[in-house]
Design a protein around this motif. Sequence first.
Motif, PDB file in Angstrom:
ATOM      1  N   PHE A 234       0.650  -1.676   0.496  1.00 39.64           N
ATOM      2  CA  PHE A 234       0.544  -0.113  -0.228  1.00 39.64           C
ATOM      3  C   PHE A 234       0.569   1.522  -0.147  1.00 39.64           C
ATOM      4  O   PHE A 234       1.534   1.274   0.723  1.00 39.64           O
ATOM      5  N   ASN A 235       0.718   1.945  -0.288  1.00 41.67           N
ATOM      6  CA  ASN A 235       0.849   3.714  -0.712  1.00 41.67           C
ATOM      7  C   ASN A 235       0.346   3.965   0.507  1.00 41.67           C
ATOM      8  O   ASN A 235      -1.271   3.699   1.471  1.00 41.67           O
ATOM      9  N   LEU A 236       0.759   5.159   1.612  1.00 46.25           N
ATOM     10  CA  LEU A 236       0.257   5.594   3.038  1.00 46.25           C
ATOM     11  C   LEU A 236      -0.505   6.751   2.004  1.00 46.25           C
ATOM     12  O   LEU A 236      -2.169   6.419   3.432  1.00 46.25           O
ATOM     13  N   ASN A 237      -1.221   7.180   1.334  1.00 46.24           N
ATOM     14  CA  ASN A 237      -2.426   7.528   1.288  1.00 46.24           C
ATOM     15  C   ASN A 237      -3.261   6.773   1.242  1.00 46.24           C
ATOM     16  O   ASN A 237      -5.078   7.688   0.778  1.00 46.24           O
ATOM     17  N   GLU A 238      -3.296   5.957   0.962  1.00 44.81           N
ATOM     18  CA  GLU A 238      -4.407   4.196   0.773  1.00 44.81           C
ATOM     19  C   GLU A 238      -4.637   4.085   2.359  1.00 44.81           C
ATOM     20  O   GLU A 238      -6.011   3.290   2.649  1.00 44.81           O
ATOM     21  N   ILE A 239      -3.895   4.776   3.311  1.00 39.97           N
ATOM     22  CA  ILE A 239      -4.372   4.484   4.448  1.00 39.97           C
ATOM     23  C   ILE A 239      -4.853   5.533   5.006  1.00 39.97           C
ATOM     24  O   ILE A 239      -3.280   5.625   5.760  1.00 39.97           O
ATOM     25  N   ASP A 306      -3.548  -6.540  -8.523  1.00 38.81           N
ATOM     26  CA  ASP A 306      -6.055  -7.231  -9.294  1.00 38.81           C
ATOM     27  C   ASP A 306      -6.772  -6.161  -9.126  1.00 38.81           C
ATOM     28  O   ASP A 306      -7.527  -5.871  -9.654  1.00 38.81           O
ATOM     29  N   GLU A 307      -6.394  -5.312  -7.350  1.00 34.59           N
ATOM     30  CA  GLU A 307      -7.148  -4.286  -7.355  1.00 34.59           C
ATOM     31  C   GLU A 307      -7.298  -3.359  -8.149  1.00 34.59           C
ATOM     32  O   GLU A 307      -8.624  -2.586  -8.353  1.00 34.59           O
ATOM     33  N   ARG A 308      -5.999  -3.216  -9.136  1.00 34.75           N
ATOM     34  CA  ARG A 308      -6.186  -1.567  -9.266  1.00 34.75           C
ATOM     35  C   ARG A 308      -6.619  -1.555 -10.795  1.00 34.75           C
ATOM     36  O   ARG A 308      -5.995  -1.243 -11.507  1.00 34.75           O
ATOM     37  N   GLY A 309      -6.566  -2.947 -11.421  1.00 37.18           N
ATOM     38  CA  GLY A 309      -7.062  -3.723 -12.383  1.00 37.18           C
ATOM     39  C   GLY A 309      -6.085  -4.360 -13.676  1.00 37.18           C
ATOM     40  O   GLY A 309      -6.226  -4.405 -14.818  1.00 37.18           O
ATOM     41  N   LEU A 310      -5.029  -4.314 -13.219  1.00 29.73           N
ATOM     42  CA  LEU A 310      -3.557  -4.425 -14.056  1.00 29.73           C
ATOM     43  C   LEU A 310      -3.057  -5.731 -13.944  1.00 29.73           C
ATOM     44  O   LEU A 310      -2.038  -6.142 -14.682  1.00 29.73           O
ATOM     45  N   LEU A 311      -3.650  -7.021 -13.183  1.00 28.39           N
ATOM     46  CA  LEU A 311      -2.868  -7.796 -13.534  1.00 28.39           C
ATOM     47  C   LEU A 311      -3.360  -9.115 -14.620  1.00 28.39           C
ATOM     48  O   LEU A 311      -2.714  -9.710 -15.243  1.00 28.39           O
ATOM     49  N   ALA A 312      -4.296  -8.913 -14.932  1.00 33.90           N
ATOM     50  CA  ALA A 312      -4.973  -9.148 -16.676  1.00 33.90           C
ATOM     51  C   ALA A 312      -4.196  -8.608 -17.692  1.00 33.90           C
ATOM     52  O   ALA A 312      -3.933  -9.356 -18.764  1.00 33.90           O
ATOM     53  N   PHE A 358       7.260  -1.991  -9.519  1.00 35.35           N
ATOM     54  CA  PHE A 358       8.342  -2.027 -10.402  1.00 35.35           C
ATOM     55  C   PHE A 358       7.550  -3.343 -11.537  1.00 35.35           C
ATOM     56  O   PHE A 358       7.922  -3.275 -12.933  1.00 35.35           O
ATOM     57  N   ILE A 359       6.228  -4.071 -10.969  1.00 37.29           N
ATOM     58  CA  ILE A 359       5.625  -4.904 -12.037  1.00 37.29           C
ATOM     59  C   ILE A 359       4.396  -3.842 -12.720  1.00 37.29           C
ATOM     60  O   ILE A 359       4.739  -3.859 -14.068  1.00 37.29           O
ATOM     61  N   GLU A 360       3.979  -2.548 -12.492  1.00 40.89           N
ATOM     62  CA  GLU A 360       3.969  -1.403 -12.825  1.00 40.89           C
ATOM     63  C   GLU A 360       4.251  -0.868 -14.242  1.00 40.89           C
ATOM     64  O   GLU A 360       3.698  -0.580 -15.230  1.00 40.89           O
ATOM     65  N   LYS A 361       5.643  -0.474 -13.980  1.00 37.01           N
ATOM     66  CA  LYS A 361       6.471  -0.536 -15.152  1.00 37.01           C
ATOM     67  C   LYS A 361       6.561  -1.202 -16.088  1.00 37.01           C
ATOM     68  O   LYS A 361       7.212  -0.511 -17.118  1.00 37.01           O
ATOM     69  N   ASN A 362       6.225  -2.507 -15.593  1.00 41.13           N
ATOM     70  CA  ASN A 362       7.257  -2.923 -16.569  1.00 41.13           C
ATOM     71  C   ASN A 362       6.790  -4.419 -17.170  1.00 41.13           C
ATOM     72  O   ASN A 362       6.502  -5.884 -17.337  1.00 41.13           O
TER      73      ASN A 362
END
Length: 363
Positions: A234-239, A306-312, A358-362
């Motif tokens: 998590f990022n801090l702004n999510e909590i 997965d929550e961000r819809g990126l896993l697929a 890392f995965i978001e960038k790759n």
Amino acid sequence: MMNKNQIYVIYGNTPKTMIKEILTKARIEEEIDKSALIGIKPNLVVAKPSTSGATTTPDLVAGVIEYLQSKGYQNIIILEGSWVGDRTFRAFSVCGYEQLSKLYNVPLVDLQRDKYTEYDAGGVRINVCNKAMEVDYLINMPVLKGHCQTSMTCALKNMKGCIPDSEKRKFHTMGLHKPIAYLNRVVKSNLIIVDGLMGDLTFEEGGTPVQMNRVFVGKDPVLIDAYAAELMGFNLNEIPYIQMAERIGVGSADVSKAEIIELNKDCDVRKITRSHKVERLSKYIEEKDACSACYGSLIHALERLDERGLLARLRGKICIGQGYKGQQGEGIGIGVCTKGFSKGIPGCPPKAKDIVEFIEKNI
């Protein structure tokens, strides 16, 4: 003696031995008067065993008690108030704390049956159970796990067990985040011992356990929660309650300035039986003898994606494990064992937040 900027981390699956090693390093006995009333506050939100991912491992608490008693402390209690949908006395029984009480002669205090007093927490009025305020030295022992409303729960939110059921209901009408932050101005943790052995992926009541094989200890509940958030991706702004607590002076959320002291490295490759959700996430992983702590970090990272819809959008599987040492690969590798891969993230183990970024960038 440890300072508020330090976090001790230890990996493994022998909680009693692990916590004694940390406490020996931290030398907490140097700051506790021999006559002090020491309160241990686990997370027993529901009457479910710790293997569910919901509650604090009793062996971890046993290790704390044994350490304290070996240093001459006899005035110790275990105090908790389960959530409004369950009864604390049931949780004490089901979670193994009645046996602890008898074995070590440590009383159990059911805060659901305690009287309470109203306090002014800097403009927010909060009712707190009396026994929680009588304690001279409070050891906060939360579980590292997800939460259906606040995304995660750890040190700061664990103090919610110190308020009466009527106040817990009120907290929900207030949106949880603000009252959680302000509660920690009233009920102050002297030491936080986080049970990161078997937390839940998304839900405070367990059911989707993730084996993380770690315990970490600190004195600043805000810093501990900020560190925990990164471990879970998590990022801090999510909590919001973490930064709220920092703004009102409860502690610091700046993990970059913390001194993280790792006492060992995880080498346990044994895995628990996977829940349906974890099994679904594991389909994106190619694992060869992965350590539990590293694998757990990757599972949390995949859930965040997965929550961000990126896993697929992932193409190919993510590789992880000691079996990849010395090998070359073209895909994404997680952890120091996959440093030969063209796209790899270091760490032993890496934090879920770093894996997510890392995965978001790759992909």
